[in-house]
Write a protein that holds these residues in place. Structure first.
Motif, PDB file in Angstrom:
ATOM      1  N   PRO A  58      69.904   5.067 -12.886  1.00  6.67           N
ATOM      2  CA  PRO A  58      70.660   6.143 -13.543  1.00  6.67           C
ATOM      3  C   PRO A  58      71.373   7.030 -12.530  1.00  6.67           C
ATOM      4  O   PRO A  58      70.935   7.182 -11.384  1.00  6.67           O
ATOM      5  CB  PRO A  58      69.572   6.924 -14.293  1.00  6.67           C
ATOM      6  N   ASP A  59      72.466   7.623 -12.974  1.00  7.37           N
ATOM      7  CA  ASP A  59      73.248   8.463 -12.071  1.00  7.37           C
ATOM      8  C   ASP A  59      72.452   9.678 -11.619  1.00  7.37           C
ATOM      9  O   ASP A  59      72.651  10.173 -10.506  1.00  7.37           O
ATOM     10  CB  ASP A  59      74.530   8.923 -12.777  1.00  7.37           C
ATOM     11  N   ASN A  60      71.550  10.163 -12.457  1.00 10.39           N
ATOM     12  CA  ASN A  60      70.719  11.305 -12.055  1.00 10.39           C
ATOM     13  C   ASN A  60      69.860  10.966 -10.838  1.00 10.39           C
ATOM     14  O   ASN A  60      69.606  11.828  -9.982  1.00 10.39           O
ATOM     15  CB  ASN A  60      69.826  11.756 -13.213  1.00 10.39           C
ATOM     16  N   ASP A  61      69.401   9.717 -10.775  1.00 12.31           N
ATOM     17  CA  ASP A  61      68.620   9.294  -9.606  1.00 12.31           C
ATOM     18  C   ASP A  61      69.483   9.304  -8.352  1.00 12.31           C
ATOM     19  O   ASP A  61      69.024   9.703  -7.267  1.00 12.31           O
ATOM     20  CB  ASP A  61      68.047   7.895  -9.834  1.00 12.31           C
TER      21      ASP A  61
ATOM     22  N   ASN B 244      68.944  11.617  -4.984  1.00 15.30           N
ATOM     23  CA  ASN B 244      68.936  11.037  -3.637  1.00 15.30           C
ATOM     24  C   ASN B 244      69.986  11.690  -2.749  1.00 15.30           C
ATOM     25  O   ASN B 244      69.731  11.958  -1.565  1.00 15.30           O
ATOM     26  CB  ASN B 244      69.183   9.528  -3.709  1.00 15.30           C
ATOM     27  N   VAL B 245      71.162  11.950  -3.319  1.00 13.35           N
ATOM     28  CA  VAL B 245      72.230  12.595  -2.548  1.00 13.35           C
ATOM     29  C   VAL B 245      71.789  13.979  -2.087  1.00 13.35           C
ATOM     30  O   VAL B 245      71.970  14.350  -0.918  1.00 13.35           O
ATOM     31  CB  VAL B 245      73.528  12.684  -3.388  1.00 13.35           C
TER      32      VAL B 245
ATOM     33  N   GLY C 202      80.078  19.799  -2.820  1.00 10.40           N
ATOM     34  CA  GLY C 202      80.470  19.712  -4.222  1.00 10.40           C
ATOM     35  C   GLY C 202      79.543  18.874  -5.063  1.00 10.40           C
ATOM     36  O   GLY C 202      79.931  18.411  -6.147  1.00 10.40           O
ATOM     37  N   CYS C 203      78.326  18.694  -4.608  1.00  9.08           N
ATOM     38  CA  CYS C 203      77.392  17.821  -5.327  1.00  9.08           C
ATOM     39  C   CYS C 203      76.146  18.594  -5.741  1.00  9.08           C
ATOM     40  O   CYS C 203      75.507  19.251  -4.922  1.00  9.08           O
ATOM     41  CB  CYS C 203      77.009  16.640  -4.438  1.00  9.08           C
TER      42      CYS C 203
ATOM     43  N   ASN D  14      80.629  14.038  -8.887  1.00 13.59           N
ATOM     44  CA  ASN D  14      81.567  12.943  -9.083  1.00 13.59           C
ATOM     45  C   ASN D  14      81.650  12.070  -7.829  1.00 13.59           C
ATOM     46  O   ASN D  14      81.753  12.575  -6.715  1.00 13.59           O
ATOM     47  CB  ASN D  14      82.962  13.474  -9.427  1.00 13.59           C
ATOM     48  N   GLY D  15      81.600  10.782  -8.044  1.00 16.98           N
ATOM     49  CA  GLY D  15      81.609   9.859  -6.910  1.00 16.98           C
ATOM     50  C   GLY D  15      80.274   9.815  -6.205  1.00 16.98           C
ATOM     51  O   GLY D  15      80.205   9.601  -4.998  1.00 16.98           O
TER      52      GLY D  15
END
Length: 270
Positions: free
Chosen positions: A100-103, A107-108, A122-123, A129-130
């Motif tokens: 999933p994108d939340n994961d 991690n980011v 910006g994250c 995004n991206g």
């Protein structure tokens, strides 16, 4: 009609059915417009000709998004592929991003706390995004960390894609002025910059031997300096004994050669 395989995918004639690319692409665009996910980054890479091959198949990207997020635009996929009696072979296609994108966002954010890049600003958990591209860029410098396990599994599938080649070899290190876990830092010389775990380990070994020989030279220097000091002290003590002794006849006589006295021969005529 063939489109009836979407509503009833259990029929035998639906085995080789493929969902129209136009429908798949439209649904993918709508999904990415409403919520940008890892599969959207894959779609962007493929559309911009930065990636190609099996995982650029529109249905693979569409499936990858819908497997992780059941939204309205995924109704056709859910009806056709998440039906236990479905016989459609297209539903078995492999996908690249399986988390999933939340994961990815988690991690980011974790990786940004260890190794800062400009995209970290910006994250957040709300929007990033991206995230797949940012995640890949971070993992190119921190590939050994546990948060990069997903990136390593992706790059096993597509090692030639740009997201797996972002090692930033030509980008100068940031020289962070605090403790961090990144491996890309200048080491003494402009050209000495480790770019991966192997070169980092070799650099550590090199630094160890440099420190060893540095300390060895310091020990040798201290040893020879001590010997020189002892030699100078011994010489001074010897000179002091020589000049402090009392001057007596014996010492003077012993230090001076005895003159040789000669006498004329005796003549008996007188």
């Amino acid at each position: 009609t063939d489109d009836s395989c979407i509503t009833d995918p259990s029929r035998q004639q639906c085995v080789n059915y493929t969902m129209p690319d136009s429908q798949v692409r439209i649904d993918t665009v709508l999904l990415c417009d409403s919520m940008y996910m890892g599969g959207c980054s894959v779609s962007s890479q493929c559309d911009n000709h930065q990636a190609s091959g099996y995982y650029c198949d529109p249905f693979s990207i569409y499936k990858g998004i819908c497997d992780l997020m059941a939204m309205d635009q995924c109704k056709s996929y859910i009806s056709m592929c998440q039906n236990k009696s479905s016989v459609v072979n297209e539903c078995k296609i492999d996908t690249l991003v399986t988390v999933p994108d939340n994961d990815l966002k988690h991690n980011v954010i974790d990786l940004c706390s260890y190794y800062y890049i400009s995209e970290c600003d910006g994250c957040s958990l709300e929007i990033c995004n991206g995230s797949l591209l940012i995640y890949s860029k971070l993992c190119s410098a921190l590939s050994y960390m546990t948060q990069c396990e997903v990136w390593r599994s992706i790059c096993q599938k597509v090692p030639d894609w740009d997201i797996c080649q972002l090692d930033e070899v030509d980008t100068p290190p940031q020289m962070l002025m605090y403790f961090h876990l990144g491996i890309r830092d200048y080491i003494l010389f402009h050209s000495w910059v480790p770019h991966n775990q192997l070169t980092y380990i070799i650099s550590l070994i090199g630094i160890f031997f440099m420190a060893f020989f540095h300390e060895a030279f310091k020990v040798l220097k201290s040893y020879f300096e001590a010997r020189l000091v002892l030699s100078q002290q011994h010489s001074k003590q010897k000179d002091k004994k020589l000049f402090s002794a009392p001057l007596t006849y014996n010492t003077i006589n012993s230090s001076m050669p005895s003159p040789e006295i000669t006498y004329p021969p005796f003549d008996c005529k007188y």
